[in-house]
Motif scaffolding. Sequence first.
Motif, PDB file in Angstrom:
ATOM      1  N   ASP A   1       0.382 -10.992  -7.936  1.00  0.00           N
ATOM      2  CA  ASP A   1      -1.074 -11.035  -7.995  1.00  0.00           C
ATOM      3  C   ASP A   1      -1.719 -10.534  -6.707  1.00  0.00           C
ATOM      4  O   ASP A   1      -2.938 -10.506  -6.591  1.00  0.00           O
ATOM      5  N   ASP A   2      -0.927 -10.149  -5.710  1.00  0.00           N
ATOM      6  CA  ASP A   2      -1.495  -9.739  -4.430  1.00  0.00           C
ATOM      7  C   ASP A   2      -0.949  -8.388  -3.990  1.00  0.00           C
ATOM      8  O   ASP A   2      -0.707  -8.168  -2.811  1.00  0.00           O
ATOM      9  N   ASN A   3      -0.741  -7.487  -4.951  1.00  0.00           N
ATOM     10  CA  ASN A   3      -0.333  -6.113  -4.650  1.00  0.00           C
ATOM     11  C   ASN A   3       0.961  -6.077  -3.827  1.00  0.00           C
ATOM     12  O   ASN A   3       1.080  -5.316  -2.872  1.00  0.00           O
ATOM     13  N   ALA A   4       1.927  -6.901  -4.198  1.00  0.00           N
ATOM     14  CA  ALA A   4       3.195  -6.940  -3.471  1.00  0.00           C
ATOM     15  C   ALA A   4       4.010  -5.691  -3.775  1.00  0.00           C
ATOM     16  O   ALA A   4       4.031  -5.193  -4.898  1.00  0.00           O
ATOM     17  N   ARG A   5       4.689  -5.183  -2.725  1.00  0.00           N
ATOM     18  CA  ARG A   5       5.516  -4.003  -2.878  1.00  0.00           C
ATOM     19  C   ARG A   5       6.715  -4.107  -1.935  1.00  0.00           C
ATOM     20  O   ARG A   5       6.681  -4.861  -0.954  1.00  0.00           O
ATOM     21  N   MET A   6       7.761  -3.358  -2.238  1.00  0.00           N
ATOM     22  CA  MET A   6       9.011  -3.532  -1.522  1.00  0.00           C
ATOM     23  C   MET A   6       9.703  -2.179  -1.351  1.00  0.00           C
ATOM     24  O   MET A   6       9.561  -1.288  -2.187  1.00  0.00           O
ATOM     25  N   ARG A   7      10.459  -2.043  -0.251  1.00  0.00           N
ATOM     26  CA  ARG A   7      11.291  -0.862  -0.071  1.00  0.00           C
ATOM     27  C   ARG A   7      12.633  -1.294   0.533  1.00  0.00           C
ATOM     28  O   ARG A   7      12.705  -2.245   1.317  1.00  0.00           O
ATOM     29  N   VAL A   8      13.680  -0.589   0.163  1.00  0.00           N
ATOM     30  CA  VAL A   8      15.026  -0.887   0.648  1.00  0.00           C
ATOM     31  C   VAL A   8      15.246  -0.173   1.972  1.00  0.00           C
ATOM     32  O   VAL A   8      14.977   1.026   2.097  1.00  0.00           O
ATOM     33  N   THR A   9      15.725  -0.911   2.980  1.00  0.00           N
ATOM     34  CA  THR A   9      15.936  -0.330   4.304  1.00  0.00           C
ATOM     35  C   THR A   9      17.408  -0.183   4.670  1.00  0.00           C
ATOM     36  O   THR A   9      17.738   0.602   5.553  1.00  0.00           O
ATOM     37  N   ALA A  10      18.285  -0.954   4.027  1.00  0.00           N
ATOM     38  CA  ALA A  10      19.708  -0.864   4.354  1.00  0.00           C
ATOM     39  C   ALA A  10      20.540  -1.357   3.177  1.00  0.00           C
ATOM     40  O   ALA A  10      20.113  -2.252   2.441  1.00  0.00           O
ATOM     41  N   VAL A  11      21.713  -0.760   3.010  1.00  0.00           N
ATOM     42  CA  VAL A  11      22.636  -1.168   1.951  1.00  0.00           C
ATOM     43  C   VAL A  11      24.057  -1.146   2.516  1.00  0.00           C
ATOM     44  O   VAL A  11      24.454  -0.186   3.185  1.00  0.00           O
TER      45      VAL A  11
ATOM     46  N   THR B   1       2.383  -7.425   1.230  1.00  0.00           N
ATOM     47  CA  THR B   1       1.299  -7.781   0.310  1.00  0.00           C
ATOM     48  C   THR B   1       0.008  -7.293   0.940  1.00  0.00           C
ATOM     49  O   THR B   1       0.022  -6.588   1.957  1.00  0.00           O
ATOM     50  N   ASP B   2      -1.122  -7.674   0.371  1.00  0.00           N
ATOM     51  CA  ASP B   2      -2.400  -7.222   0.920  1.00  0.00           C
ATOM     52  C   ASP B   2      -2.623  -7.736   2.338  1.00  0.00           C
ATOM     53  O   ASP B   2      -3.302  -7.082   3.139  1.00  0.00           O
ATOM     54  N   ASP B   3      -2.067  -8.909   2.670  1.00  0.00           N
ATOM     55  CA  ASP B   3      -2.362  -9.486   3.987  1.00  0.00           C
ATOM     56  C   ASP B   3      -1.132 -10.001   4.736  1.00  0.00           C
ATOM     57  O   ASP B   3      -1.259 -10.564   5.810  1.00  0.00           O
ATOM     58  N   ARG B   4       0.035  -9.810   4.182  1.00  0.00           N
ATOM     59  CA  ARG B   4       1.233 -10.311   4.870  1.00  0.00           C
ATOM     60  C   ARG B   4       2.392  -9.333   4.723  1.00  0.00           C
ATOM     61  O   ARG B   4       2.384  -8.463   3.852  1.00  0.00           O
ATOM     62  N   SER B   5       3.397  -9.520   5.601  1.00  0.00           N
ATOM     63  CA  SER B   5       4.611  -8.713   5.503  1.00  0.00           C
ATOM     64  C   SER B   5       5.807  -9.609   5.811  1.00  0.00           C
ATOM     65  O   SER B   5       5.683 -10.656   6.453  1.00  0.00           O
ATOM     66  N   GLY B   6       6.955  -9.176   5.354  1.00  0.00           N
ATOM     67  CA  GLY B   6       8.162  -9.955   5.586  1.00  0.00           C
ATOM     68  C   GLY B   6       9.393  -9.136   5.265  1.00  0.00           C
ATOM     69  O   GLY B   6       9.318  -7.916   5.037  1.00  0.00           O
ATOM     70  N   HIS B   7      10.542  -9.815   5.270  1.00  0.00           N
ATOM     71  CA  HIS B   7      11.814  -9.147   5.035  1.00  0.00           C
ATOM     72  C   HIS B   7      12.654  -9.984   4.073  1.00  0.00           C
ATOM     73  O   HIS B   7      12.577 -11.218   4.076  1.00  0.00           O
TER      74      HIS B   7
END
Length: 787
Positions: free
Chosen positions: A226-236, A262-268
């Motif tokens: 609900d907050d435009n969350a998106r993700m990308r892979v950085t390592a495998v 998200t619209d206002d936060r980031s994480g891993h």
Amino acid sequence: MSTKKLVLALVALLALIAAGMAAMLLWAPSGVTFDPAKGETRDYRVGVIAQIREGDDPPTAFNSQSLVMQSVMRYRVDGAGPTLKLHVQPRFIDVADGDGHTLFSSARPDKHRRMPIADLMSDGFELIMDRKNGDTRLDAVNQRAWDEFSERAGTTQTDQFTQQLAAPSLTEKLPAREGAQITVDAFQGMPALTLTVDTVTDDSVTVTLERADDADSAYTPIGGSDDNARMRVTAVHGRMRVDRDGGWIDAMTLISDQDVQTDDRSGHMHTIMTMHAVDDPALGSLANGLDQLRATGQMGQRSDEVELPLAHRPSEADRGRGFNPAETPYADADPSFSIDEADNALVLTLAHDIGIDKNLGMSTLKGLTLRDADGKTLDIPLVLESIGPDYAQGSMNTTVRLLPLGWQDAGLDRITEVEAQFDYAVPAEPEHVEIPLADTPTELHAGAAQARAVPTDDGWRLILSGTEQTFYIFDSSAVFARDLSARISQKAHEGLTPSDRTLLARVDAPDAWVQQILVEGTGNAFGLKLYKNMPGPSTHDVTFTSRQQRYSNRELPPPETRELYIDEVPDDASLSLNDVAPEGVEENQLAMRLPIGVGSACELSADAPTESGHALVWRPDDERAAGFGIGSRRTGEHPDTAPWQLMTDDGVRIYFYGIDVITTLRCPGRPAWQVREVNADSDKPWLVDVDTVFDGEIDPDQKAKRFFDSHRFLDARGKLVRPMLKDMTPDIQLDDWRVEGANHAVADYLDDAGRIRFWGRIARVKSVTFSGEPIEKRWHTHLEGLQ
């Protein structure tokens, strides 16, 4: 557990199913072909660890959360040919948070009985795969349960779930040749991967998986957000071993890192997926239990470090304990089983007749048969939760916990007997070695064990790797350079924590483990212990009887061993009465120190006026009324004596004024401790026939505490064993012995055959006996009145 959380957990599970099946289609005729026969089945233990942290700081217990999901999956080939049809059934699912709390478990049918997941998972899924073009389709067998599940989850979550069910196939060719590489195009949001053949044997092909390039992948939306969350892979990082004969995966670990916004936060997010083929998920050793992956989930979310106690002078080194291997712990072990109703778990307990100072080796569960009351074999499939040593009641046990598979009540209460087969490996005495600390990397090797010291800016990074049978560990008995310090660390190096490396190594060796030690200061070497050359395991067939039955059937061994924690008495303890006399007159009370056991075996009486209708009596100080204190020895007094107190018969008053007291101690002779061996030829050493042990009759109405003060029952190791109430049940909570012994008579322990049952095996009885002429000592004491 909420439906939303459960959906997210199942998304991860079905993603692994799809990824696993897609990988199976990878192998083409040029290498290994996945070509199973109709009716062929495989069971897998599957694990998923998802660790999420906010911001860019290192993971801690405060900024991280983790989810650990484990399952047992069964794949059955229902159709072969151009179109491959497999039935996929999750037989078990367990979801726990990073603190080890269970959020969901299929082993607890009462918790999910009203949820559609039970019907959905028990009926399973049909996986249809076109071998020519690689298209796959995964359909729920129970459409009604799927419809209900979809309605509860909502459209967005269902779309996300459905996307995971239809993972694309991988059809690239992989030559069965070491060093060969292929690139797999992106799938399921993953970047392109390079697969490199690392090892080729007659039985298997092992490959590593890494990103094909270092460029950042694009962000992709996360469904259901609900907050435009998106993700990308950085390592495998990954490793996979495949059976050359049929193309089935034998083992796989896939580790990936993702940036989340998200619209206002980031994480891993750090995700680990493991997959291991198993013949029987109930069997195995310590490394195969569900608890091992749970522990990995707990460790991985933190960067905590544990300081090692390095000794810098010989007096500080841990040399006291030494090496004391338990060579035959199964010889006189006492096996029992119980049902843990809270977790719906079958618990096997093997109480070893050895001291806790022994070094217990590795036990592996190799076979398991469950029987009902008629002796018939029960078909209750199980999964191993844990196996290992358990210290309880001052003894050493091996405990095995197993959870039922399936989505209905397994009926564990039908089990009346468990037959199990164990392999036991006696630990070998370690070698004391040192790894050099130098300006360049140094290494030690011993079979599967490796130690590597790599210089860093602050000192050295020491990586220890091995298996359950061959490994290096920190040597607590070594003396280290004065300036050295060291700590065990879970910090990631080159993108992988020690836990990550352990799970990658377990693709090749199921019991592998990796540990990282950070060393700082100045020194030339670091002390290690090397365990190797373990002798071949011995095999033991063990029959476990019901713990519940052990309460109700006195002919069976007791449910467990319980010691009697009362004053120890040396075999040669003196029972001299020469210095015995009342004391405490100046405080308007009377107390007496009597040799332990004498007060109970002899008669100590008082002739004095009553107080408010209560007679004055001599009793052990700890028999005072509740709330009025429990006596204890005073500093400097002899440890072979116990305090007795003059008190009212209700145990309330001990101070008296303006009275005369005549105290009399009568013994039938000169007291002494006598030790005799008992139960030498008995097949039920937990039962003691009092008529065969004692010459005269015993008073069944006397207080139990007094009787067991003067008659002490010991096991073969010389430990006092607690008597067992004849009406004892699992629901009765054991009191402190001083309370139980004071509130029960000997008759409460005697059965109709005149036997006392004990919480352990009795080998000796130490009793107060008398010889010579009777002894009578009398004292006249005046207690002053109130001034």
